[in-house]
Design a protein around this motif. Sequence first.
Motif, PDB file in Angstrom:
ATOM      1  N   THR A 124      81.031  99.037  19.505  1.00 13.56           N
ATOM      2  CA  THR A 124      80.886  99.249  20.949  1.00 13.56           C
ATOM      3  C   THR A 124      80.775  97.934  21.726  1.00 13.56           C
ATOM      4  OG1 THR A 124      78.474  99.469  20.758  1.00 13.56           O
ATOM      5  CG2 THR A 124      79.778 101.500  20.677  1.00 13.56           C
ATOM      6  N   LEU A 127      83.935  96.969  23.667  1.00 13.50           N
ATOM      7  CA  LEU A 127      84.083  97.883  24.791  1.00 13.50           C
ATOM      8  C   LEU A 127      83.167  97.481  25.938  1.00 13.50           C
ATOM      9  CD1 LEU A 127      84.971 100.711  26.026  1.00 13.50           C
ATOM     10  CD2 LEU A 127      82.869 101.564  24.992  1.00 13.50           C
ATOM     11  N   LEU A 189      84.933 104.745  32.403  1.00 14.09           N
ATOM     12  CA  LEU A 189      84.750 104.969  30.976  1.00 14.09           C
ATOM     13  C   LEU A 189      83.488 105.792  30.758  1.00 14.09           C
ATOM     14  CD1 LEU A 189      85.382 101.384  29.527  1.00 14.09           C
ATOM     15  CD2 LEU A 189      86.947 103.325  29.424  1.00 14.09           C
ATOM     16  N   PHE A 192      78.555 103.809  27.026  1.00 15.57           N
ATOM     17  CA  PHE A 192      78.857 103.233  25.724  1.00 15.57           C
ATOM     18  C   PHE A 192      78.168 103.964  24.579  1.00 15.57           C
ATOM     19  CE2 PHE A 192      74.998 101.014  26.955  1.00 15.57           C
ATOM     20  CZ  PHE A 192      74.293 100.880  25.762  1.00 15.57           C
TER      21      PHE A 192
END
Length: 232
Positions: A124, A127, A189, A192
């Motif tokens: 992660t 990202l 998005l 996370f």
Amino acid sequence: MRRAARALGTYVSRSPVTAGYAALLLSTHLWASAVLSTAEAQRVVLGVSTHLDNLQDRPVRVLAGSMLFFDGTLTDITSEAFAGTLITLGLGVLVCLAWLERRYGAGRAYGIFVLGHLAATLLTVPLILVALAHGWYPESVRHAADFGISYGAETVLATGALLLRRARWLAAAGVVAWPVLGGDWSGVLPDFTTVGHLLAAAIGFGCGAFLLRAARRAAPAPVPQPAPALVE
């Protein structure tokens, strides 16, 4: 009481490592929630949080320390946090991890758990960095509290779901539904942690597929039976 004591004794004897780990998780949770003050507990949580700043400064400490706590509650049974406790500590550790320990041994079971925890956490990071660079995540994500066993629990849940003989795909769908339905999808998005849980599930499914393939290869080949003699 006697039946409960016998059941607990059987559980501990059949899954001793998981029983000890569960006792450790309960101890750290009670220590942080009942012994420490709110400020002290917050310092402890931030000290083992796997956010970007901690991963850069002391990665080994936070990756290991994060597995010593679960992010949930044992008392507020009507809250979403308690549902998370039932899934991670209850189904993930007490049920699924214990079952994997009994079936495959503590080494493999905890190898899967730790792999999911480490890999999902570290995967992660890119990202988060990309999302921060584009303004998709707030800067506070760099030092937000993010700790606990949920990635590891999600991994063993996915592994266990794939190893079921019945209702395999229904169980797998339930494992994926947990982070999908409980995550925050309001931004460009998803948050996370939702991505991390989905990555952990993918890792668990991969581990389950590997174990299934290994079991098929180890299974003895069927012995051909002689053809029955014809009776004239």
